[in-house]
Design a protein around this motif. Structure first.
Motif, PDB file in Angstrom:
ATOM      1  N   PHE A 188       0.794  -1.229   0.000  1.00 51.96           N
ATOM      2  CA  PHE A 188       0.000   0.000   0.000  1.00 51.96           C
ATOM      3  C   PHE A 188       0.827   1.279   0.000  1.00 51.96           C
ATOM      4  N   GLY A 189       2.124   1.192   0.353  1.00 56.40           N
ATOM      5  CA  GLY A 189       2.952   2.395   0.414  1.00 56.40           C
ATOM      6  C   GLY A 189       2.972   3.203  -0.876  1.00 56.40           C
ATOM      7  N   PRO A 190       3.236   2.558  -2.045  1.00 57.68           N
ATOM      8  CA  PRO A 190       3.278   3.327  -3.297  1.00 57.68           C
ATOM      9  C   PRO A 190       1.932   3.933  -3.687  1.00 57.68           C
ATOM     10  N   MET A 191       0.828   3.500  -3.055  1.00 59.96           N
ATOM     11  CA  MET A 191      -0.487   4.056  -3.368  1.00 59.96           C
ATOM     12  C   MET A 191      -0.764   5.338  -2.600  1.00 59.96           C
ATOM     13  N   LEU A 192       0.065   5.677  -1.617  1.00 58.30           N
ATOM     14  CA  LEU A 192      -0.156   6.865  -0.794  1.00 58.30           C
ATOM     15  C   LEU A 192       0.456   8.100  -1.443  1.00 58.30           C
TER      16      LEU A 192
ATOM     17  N   SER B  43      -8.948   0.949  -0.506  1.00 56.57           N
ATOM     18  CA  SER B  43     -10.094   0.661  -1.367  1.00 56.57           C
ATOM     19  C   SER B  43      -9.650   0.308  -2.784  1.00 56.57           C
ATOM     20  N   ARG B  44      -8.535   0.925  -3.209  1.00 56.73           N
ATOM     21  CA  ARG B  44      -8.025   0.613  -4.544  1.00 56.73           C
ATOM     22  C   ARG B  44      -7.283  -0.717  -4.556  1.00 56.73           C
ATOM     23  N   LEU B  45      -7.053  -1.256  -3.363  1.00 54.29           N
ATOM     24  CA  LEU B  45      -6.332  -2.526  -3.266  1.00 54.29           C
ATOM     25  C   LEU B  45      -7.260  -3.673  -2.874  1.00 54.29           C
ATOM     26  N   LYS B  46      -8.566  -3.502  -3.141  1.00 52.65           N
ATOM     27  CA  LYS B  46      -9.507  -4.583  -2.829  1.00 52.65           C
ATOM     28  C   LYS B  46      -9.173  -5.854  -3.600  1.00 52.65           C
ATOM     29  N   ALA B  47      -8.782  -5.667  -4.863  1.00 45.71           N
ATOM     30  CA  ALA B  47      -8.442  -6.845  -5.675  1.00 45.71           C
ATOM     31  C   ALA B  47      -7.254  -7.578  -5.079  1.00 45.71           C
ATOM     32  N   ALA B  48      -6.260  -6.824  -4.589  1.00 37.76           N
ATOM     33  CA  ALA B  48      -5.085  -7.454  -3.985  1.00 37.76           C
ATOM     34  C   ALA B  48      -5.457  -8.197  -2.708  1.00 37.76           C
ATOM     35  N   ALA B  49      -6.313  -7.556  -1.881  1.00 36.12           N
ATOM     36  CA  ALA B  49      -6.734  -8.208  -0.642  1.00 36.12           C
ATOM     37  C   ALA B  49      -7.551  -9.464  -0.938  1.00 36.12           C
ATOM     38  N   GLY B  50      -8.443  -9.373  -1.927  1.00 33.77           N
ATOM     39  CA  GLY B  50      -9.245 -10.540  -2.287  1.00 33.77           C
ATOM     40  C   GLY B  50      -8.386 -11.676  -2.822  1.00 33.77           C
ATOM     41  N   ALA B  51      -7.413 -11.348  -3.679  1.00 33.85           N
ATOM     42  CA  ALA B  51      -6.522 -12.369  -4.225  1.00 33.85           C
ATOM     43  C   ALA B  51      -5.686 -13.008  -3.124  1.00 33.85           C
ATOM     44  N   ALA B  52      -5.254 -12.194  -2.150  1.00 31.75           N
ATOM     45  CA  ALA B  52      -4.453 -12.726  -1.037  1.00 31.75           C
ATOM     46  C   ALA B  52      -5.281 -13.698  -0.196  1.00 31.75           C
TER      47      ALA B  52
ATOM     48  N   ALA C 154       0.300 -21.097   4.437  1.00 35.61           N
ATOM     49  CA  ALA C 154      -0.767 -20.494   3.637  1.00 35.61           C
ATOM     50  C   ALA C 154      -0.723 -18.973   3.744  1.00 35.61           C
ATOM     51  N   PHE C 155      -0.420 -18.468   4.941  1.00 35.82           N
ATOM     52  CA  PHE C 155      -0.296 -17.019   5.110  1.00 35.82           C
ATOM     53  C   PHE C 155       0.849 -16.470   4.264  1.00 35.82           C
ATOM     54  N   GLY C 156       1.945 -17.218   4.179  1.00 37.42           N
ATOM     55  CA  GLY C 156       3.070 -16.781   3.344  1.00 37.42           C
ATOM     56  C   GLY C 156       2.682 -16.659   1.884  1.00 37.42           C
ATOM     57  N   PHE C 157       1.898 -17.614   1.381  1.00 39.94           N
ATOM     58  CA  PHE C 157       1.435 -17.528  -0.005  1.00 39.94           C
ATOM     59  C   PHE C 157       0.479 -16.347  -0.185  1.00 39.94           C
ATOM     60  N   GLY C 158      -0.384 -16.125   0.806  1.00 45.20           N
ATOM     61  CA  GLY C 158      -1.273 -14.973   0.735  1.00 45.20           C
ATOM     62  C   GLY C 158      -0.499 -13.667   0.698  1.00 45.20           C
ATOM     63  N   LEU C 159       0.580 -13.609   1.472  1.00 49.75           N
ATOM     64  CA  LEU C 159       1.419 -12.419   1.503  1.00 49.75           C
ATOM     65  C   LEU C 159       2.079 -12.181   0.145  1.00 49.75           C
ATOM     66  N   ALA C 160       2.566 -13.251  -0.462  1.00 48.15           N
ATOM     67  CA  ALA C 160       3.214 -13.117  -1.772  1.00 48.15           C
ATOM     68  C   ALA C 160       2.222 -12.637  -2.826  1.00 48.15           C
ATOM     69  N   VAL C 161       1.013 -13.205  -2.809  1.00 48.70           N
ATOM     70  CA  VAL C 161       0.003 -12.802  -3.792  1.00 48.70           C
ATOM     71  C   VAL C 161      -0.453 -11.369  -3.530  1.00 48.70           C
ATOM     72  N   TRP C 162      -0.551 -10.975  -2.254  1.00 50.71           N
ATOM     73  CA  TRP C 162      -0.888  -9.581  -1.921  1.00 50.71           C
ATOM     74  C   TRP C 162       0.089  -8.612  -2.564  1.00 50.71           C
ATOM     75  N   LEU C 163       1.370  -8.869  -2.391  1.00 50.92           N
ATOM     76  CA  LEU C 163       2.372  -7.956  -2.938  1.00 50.92           C
ATOM     77  C   LEU C 163       2.372  -7.988  -4.464  1.00 50.92           C
ATOM     78  N   LEU C 164       2.214  -9.177  -5.045  1.00 52.21           N
ATOM     79  CA  LEU C 164       2.201  -9.307  -6.501  1.00 52.21           C
ATOM     80  C   LEU C 164       1.052  -8.499  -7.114  1.00 52.21           C
ATOM     81  N   VAL C 165      -0.159  -8.714  -6.609  1.00 50.65           N
ATOM     82  CA  VAL C 165      -1.320  -8.040  -7.192  1.00 50.65           C
ATOM     83  C   VAL C 165      -1.298  -6.555  -6.859  1.00 50.65           C
ATOM     84  N   ALA C 166      -0.904  -6.189  -5.628  1.00 49.92           N
ATOM     85  CA  ALA C 166      -0.848  -4.772  -5.258  1.00 49.92           C
ATOM     86  C   ALA C 166       0.134  -4.015  -6.137  1.00 49.92           C
ATOM     87  N   THR C 167       1.251  -4.634  -6.473  1.00 50.37           N
ATOM     88  CA  THR C 167       2.236  -3.987  -7.339  1.00 50.37           C
ATOM     89  C   THR C 167       1.669  -3.770  -8.737  1.00 50.37           C
ATOM     90  N   LEU C 168       0.941  -4.759  -9.249  1.00 49.74           N
ATOM     91  CA  LEU C 168       0.335  -4.620 -10.580  1.00 49.74           C
ATOM     92  C   LEU C 168      -0.792  -3.594 -10.555  1.00 49.74           C
TER      93      LEU C 168
END
Length: 667
Positions: A407-411, A423-432, A453-467
């Motif tokens: 979320f840092g780069p979104m601020l 709110s703009r990162l709903k897709a990232a949160a949902g994917a995580a 499982a949390f580690g995979f969620g964390l990786a997907v969070w960062l991946l989708v949030a970056t995109l």
């Protein structure tokens, strides 16, 4: 004669370093342009002299001049040319000369590419760089001369350590040193700024490219070393928190923090004092790594030397350089005004959080690395600090860091809207959440699987949030596709670099999680025809044979790998015995499909009967570690091509305005 020329060139280089470290500094203090300008030719002269010395040592290795002790101890006539050349830095003396060569290369790069720097700052920076070079030249001349002669010269040398006779290790040290030594430029810029008493956005723009270059090379160097350990040592691992591994990891962590804090100085004129301190400490950690490798206080497969005298010299060098810089910082830092204010929820706040977590992680690794040394020195007994400590303390620090990276780069700068960013990162949160649920269910749904499982969620969070952040920049789906394409083409390359680096971190988080939680291994004695099953793959041991290599003999095992009756791979690991010098090594056989590795090792014959000791591993997502490291390094190189990172380069707009306003020569 070539060896004497190399030694003489080092002596002359030391004399030049005395001039470079003093005359430009005095000139900057007096405002004398002639004295300040001496820094540039002095840097060039040192580069040529040290380059001559390095070339002389390399030539001695290439022609197998065993009258040079260093060559006789670390080379052999029968070695392939690649390992003759890499043997130059496969030992303490040669690697130290490589260190100095890279040091003067950075100096001459600033001399050539920093012409638009303020003359006083450039003179002071090159003078500080000259002091560092002079210290290392004195070190090599007094304690580690690589050109000492041996009489009579042996017919053949002792050969290079077999563990180093590998392409990964041929390129690992130069990459690592380009990172280690590159941070000396950030240090020199910081000390020069303290002497000058001025740190501003322009200073941050000048120091960032050199820091970014060093960080990128250090990333590659660490990745190469990890890759080598993975396939060469035969233990199926890629990181063990070895003290020398930690010695390279600590400046990487501090350098990462420095990169992000320099952005705040450049954009908001804040965190100036902290950024200066980080620049000093990052290079200080590089020097600490040199001390650990060369002092003999630790035992490691990565260590170069075990001479306490050399260790004391490096300790003295650290005390003078780091102590002097910190003393100067203590005197001048109170005068560095803070600059712009910002709210805790802002881009600056997220970068500050990044710095706090990175600094804490660095301190944690430093404590775990040095505590056994201090305990031994104080007669508190032998203490071992290994992976359980580092994993338990380091990993929890990385979790909030990875979340903040999303979320840092979104601020916004100065004051951000956290609710809007989330709110703009709903897709990232949902994917995580989806990745967390799928990973947990597929693993069996047990309580023990929650962390993985949390580690995979964390990786997907960062991946989708970056995109998502990249899509927001180009207004994807919020503007016509053609306009989004134009915005994409006009994006600064530094933005692409950040995106690639953050995607790389997402890949690494996924790789670390899978390799830690789902790795499977089987160690047993196998006879020809025997089959074992690991992760659904059938490994059939087809026997072993003795083979002869160019300078070793080996036991070569053969494994046929199938799954559900379908052939998958043929694995042929080796257990080698080198003759020059005598040493056993393990050559693992690895088959990858890009998602996971099948890993086989053959060991010694069974002492109690027929068969051989074998080790079979299933390594899920380990390739993601190399993908991630490559993406991070690529991000660094892409960022370096950004026009804003070219020191002193005027913008096209300014150039065009200056050209339009200029009068014709005939007017």
């Amino acid at each position: 004669m070539i060896a004497e020329l190399g030694h003489y060139a080092l002596v002359l280089a030391f004399m030049v370093s005395l001039v470079q470290s003093s005359v430009p500094l005095i000139g900057a203090q007096r405002g004398d342009a002639v004295m300040m300008d001496l820094a540039r030719p002095a840097s060039i002269a040192m580069f040529l002299l040290v380059g001559t010395s390095f070339g002389a040592l390399t030539y001695s290795y290439v022609v197998s001049d065993f009258s040079v002790i260093n060559v006789a101890q670390n080379s052999h006539t029968d070695k392939p040319m690649l390992y003759k050349i890499s043997g130059v830095w496969g030992n303490h003396e040669g690697s130290l000369l490589l260190w100095i060569t890279i040091l003067v290369t950075y100096s001459v790069a600033v001399a050539f590419f920093g012409r638009n720097l303020p003359p006083a700052l450039r003179a002071r920076t090159l003078a500080v760089q000259g002091m560092i070079t002079g210290g290392f030249l004195l070190f090599i001349l007094l304690t580690s001369n690589p050109f000492l002669r041996l009489d009579p010269a042996p017919i053949d040398g002792n050969g290079l350590n077999p563990l180093l006779q590998d392409p990964g290790l041929a390129f690992h040290p130069p990459m690592l040193y380009l990172g280690y030594v590159g941070f000396s430029m950030a240090f020199s810029f910081a000390v020069a700024a303290l002497i000058e008493g001025k740190v501003d956005a322009a200073w941050a723009r000048w120091v960032r490219p050199w820091t970014l270059l060093a960080w990128t090379f250090l990333t590659l160097g660490i990745a190469l070393g990890s890759w080598w350990a993975y396939y060469e040592l035969g233990w199926g691992g890629w990181w063990y928190w070895d003290p020398v591994e930690n010695a390279s990891f600590m400046p990487w962590l501090a350098g990462t923090a420095l990169l992000h804090s320099a952005v705040v100085v450049e954009k908001r004129d804040a965190l100036k004092s902290w950024t200066i301190l980080l620049a000093i400490l990052t290079f200080g950690l590089s020097l600490l790594g040199t001390f650990l490798v060369r002092s003999g206080i630790i035992t490691s497969v990565h260590a170069f030397a075990s001479d306490p005298t050399r260790g004391m010299f490096i300790l003295l060098l650290m005390g003078v350089s780091l102590g002097g810089a910190l003393l100067l910082y203590a005197l001048r830092a109170p005068d560095l005004k803070g600059g712009g204010l910002f709210a805790p929820i802002s881009r600056e706040g997220s970068l500050l959080l990044n710095n706090l977590l990175m600094a804490t992680a660095t301190a944690t690794v430093l404590l775990g690395t040095l505590y056994p040394v201090f305990a031994d020195a104080l007669n508190l007994g032998k203490v071992t600090v290994g992976p359980p400590f580092f994993n338990a303390v380091f990993v929890p620090l990385m979790i909030p860091l990875v979340i903040a990276m999303g979320f840092g780069p979104m601020l916004s700068w100065k004051r951000g809207d956290l609710a809007g960013a989330l709110s703009r990162l709903k897709a990232a949160a949902g994917a995580a959440l989806l990745a967390f649920g799928l990973a947990w269910v597929l693993a069996g749904g047990a309580l023990d699987d929650v962390l993985a499982a949390f580690g995979f969620g964390l990786a997907v969070w960062l991946l989708v949030a970056t995109l998502v952040e990249l899509a927001e920049r180009v207004k994807l789906f919020k503007a016509p596709l053609a306009e989004s394409g134009r915005r994409f083409a006009r994006l600064p390359r530094a933005a692409f670099g950040m995106t690639l680096a953050h995607l790389g971190m997402a890949f690494i988080v996924a790789g670390v999680t899978a390799a830690s939680a789902y790795k499977q291994e089987s160690v047993q004695v196998m006879v020809a025809g025997q089959t074992i099953t690991v992760a659904g793959y059938e490994f059939t041991f087809q026997g072993a044979e003795r083979v002869e290599g160019p300078n070793y003999s080996a036991v070569k095992g053969h494994f046929g790998v199938t799954k559900d009756g379908e052939p998958i791979a043929q694995l042929d690991p080796e257990k080698r015995e080198y003759t020059s010098p005598p040493m056993p090594t393990t050559e693992a056989a690895i088959h990858t499909n890009g998602w996971a590795d099948l890993y086989a090792v053959v060991g010694d014959p069974n002492e109690d009967g027929p068969g051989f000791v074998t080790r079979i591993y299933f390594e899920p997502l380990v390739p993601f570690l190399w993908y991630g490291s490559g993406l991070m390094a690529l991000g660094g190189f892409v960022s370096l091509t950004d026009r804003r990172h070219r020191v002193g380069a005027p913008t096209r707009r300014k150039v065009a305005a200056a050209t339009a306003g200029a009068k014709p020569a005939s007017a």
